[in-house]
Design an enzyme around this catalytic site. Structure first.
Site, PDB file in Angstrom:
ATOM      1  N   HIS A   1      -1.075  13.426   7.504  1.00 34.51           N
ATOM      2  CA  HIS A   1      -1.295  14.860   7.324  1.00 34.51           C
ATOM      3  C   HIS A   1      -0.357  15.640   8.236  1.00 34.51           C
ATOM      4  O   HIS A   1      -0.186  15.304   9.402  1.00 34.51           O
ATOM      5  CB  HIS A   1      -2.749  15.205   7.647  1.00 34.51           C
ATOM      6  CG  HIS A   1      -3.160  16.568   7.203  1.00 34.51           C
ATOM      7  ND1 HIS A   1      -3.532  16.856   5.907  1.00 34.51           N
ATOM      8  CD2 HIS A   1      -3.252  17.739   7.879  1.00 34.51           C
ATOM      9  CE1 HIS A   1      -3.842  18.131   5.822  1.00 34.51           C
ATOM     10  NE2 HIS A   1      -3.682  18.687   6.990  1.00 34.51           N
ATOM     11  N   CYS A   2       0.255  16.696   7.708  1.00 34.80           N
ATOM     12  CA  CYS A   2       1.197  17.498   8.486  1.00 34.80           C
ATOM     13  C   CYS A   2       0.456  18.672   9.117  1.00 34.80           C
ATOM     14  O   CYS A   2       0.033  19.597   8.421  1.00 34.80           O
ATOM     15  CB  CYS A   2       2.335  18.012   7.600  1.00 34.80           C
ATOM     16  SG  CYS A   2       3.529  19.028   8.501  1.00 34.80           S
ATOM     17  N   VAL A   3       0.309  18.638  10.438  1.00 30.59           N
ATOM     18  CA  VAL A   3      -0.418  19.704  11.117  1.00 30.59           C
ATOM     19  C   VAL A   3       0.367  21.008  11.102  1.00 30.59           C
ATOM     20  O   VAL A   3      -0.225  22.095  11.185  1.00 30.59           O
ATOM     21  CB  VAL A   3      -0.730  19.305  12.577  1.00 30.59           C
ATOM     22  CG1 VAL A   3      -1.672  18.119  12.625  1.00 30.59           C
ATOM     23  CG2 VAL A   3       0.548  19.005  13.356  1.00 30.59           C
TER      24      VAL A   3
END
Length: 309
Positions: A152-154
């Site tokens: 997941h890309c924060v």
């Protein structure tokens, strides 16, 4: 499961950086170098404003665009002659199945714990931070933090997948061009003697230059490396997850005396159009022209057989 608010601390940091770089570039660097009322000043301000708007627009699209989800009705057809190759589990050889989503996994799809669902053609962005360690074929993903394994890309508060990968890549390209442009304007404005005699304004400008330099130099360097890394991945038609798996597969193949070839590599040009779209004039435009639905992908076998999806 659909998450509500897309704004997070990391997203706010990116937005704040864009706003700060824009205002410091236009109202300090350009104004100091050319003067905003001059023709060169207005031209540079207009160009940089367009770049900034494209950054904001593509960043917003990458955040709010669904990266791609598996339809509830999806079932792989093992008897389909047009799909001679299926991805299977490493253990047991069964077709890939997500126990959490209770759905079969299409090729290149992976589950994200944060999004609580599988994402089509998932791209793992934080991989770049661990790349030197993952070059070792025996390296095990289990030792990495949970956030890495979730992919997941924060910085987007979203995953990057089949539907928004192009938009994300175009955002990185515009961000790199904008940062380099701002750096050039910063350096150019330093060559001009300031006409202000106000010590307070002089102190403000000095602080703005220092902060901008400390922000722009590492940001430009990091984004440029990141952009070229994804250029390489696009040319190879790989996701970052597939790159790591390919390193290990290549190592195992060499041990067994075989030659490994990435199954989705169709050649540089076809790999590029599979991500950026068939129209070369729209490659830098945030349009969605991905080939296929994200449930099936052409392979080298399909290319030899002349099969198209």
């Amino acid at each position: 499961m659909k998450r509500g608010c897309r704004f997070s601390f990391h997203v706010c940091v990116i937005v704040a950086a864009i706003v700060y770089i824009y205002f410091s570039t236009v109202f300090i660097f350009i104004d100091q170098w050319f003067g905003l009322r001059s023709s060169p000043g207005l031209l540079n301000a207009a160009v940089f404003t367009c770049l900034a708007l494209m950054c904001v627009y593509t960043y917003a699209l990458a955040i709010f665009t669904d990266p791609g989800r598996i339809p509830a009705s999806y079932v792989p057809d093992v008897e389909d002659a047009d799909t001679p190759m299926h991805e299977i589990k490493r253990k047991g050889g069964d077709l890939r199945y997500c126990q959490k989503c209770a759905l079969h996994k299409p090729p290149r799809a992976h589950h994200c714990r944060v999004c609580n669902r599988c994402v089509l053609r998932m791209v793992c962005l934080v991989y770049l931070l661990f790349m030197p360690f993952l070059e070792c074929p025996g390296y095990c993903l289990k030792v990495l933090p949970l956030e890495f394994k979730d992919h997941h890309c924060v910085w987007l508060n979203n995953c990057v997948g089949h539907a928004n990968y192009k938009t994300f890549f175009i955002f990185i390209v515009y961000a790199v061009v904008s940062c380099i442009y701002s750096l050039v304007l910063l350096c150019g404005s330093l060559t001009v003697d300031s006409m202000t005699d106000d010590e307070q304004n002089e102190g403000f400008f000095r602080a703005a230059y220092v902060i901008s330099g400390l922000l722009l130099v590492p940001l430009t360097l990091a984004l440029t490396i990141f952009m070229f890394w994804h250029v390489y991945l696009i040319l190879q038609n790989k996701t970052t997850i597939e790159y790591h798996e390919g390193v290990r597969a290549m190592w195992l193949a060499e041990k067994g005396g075989y030659l490994y070839s990435h199954p989705y590599d169709l050649g540089a040009y076809e790999n590029m159009i599979s991500v950026l779209g068939p129209n070369i004039f729209c490659w830098v435009c945030p349009t969605s022209e991905q080939i296929g639905s994200g449930l099936r992908f052409r392979t080298g076998v399909d290319k030899l057989a002349g099969t198209s999806f």
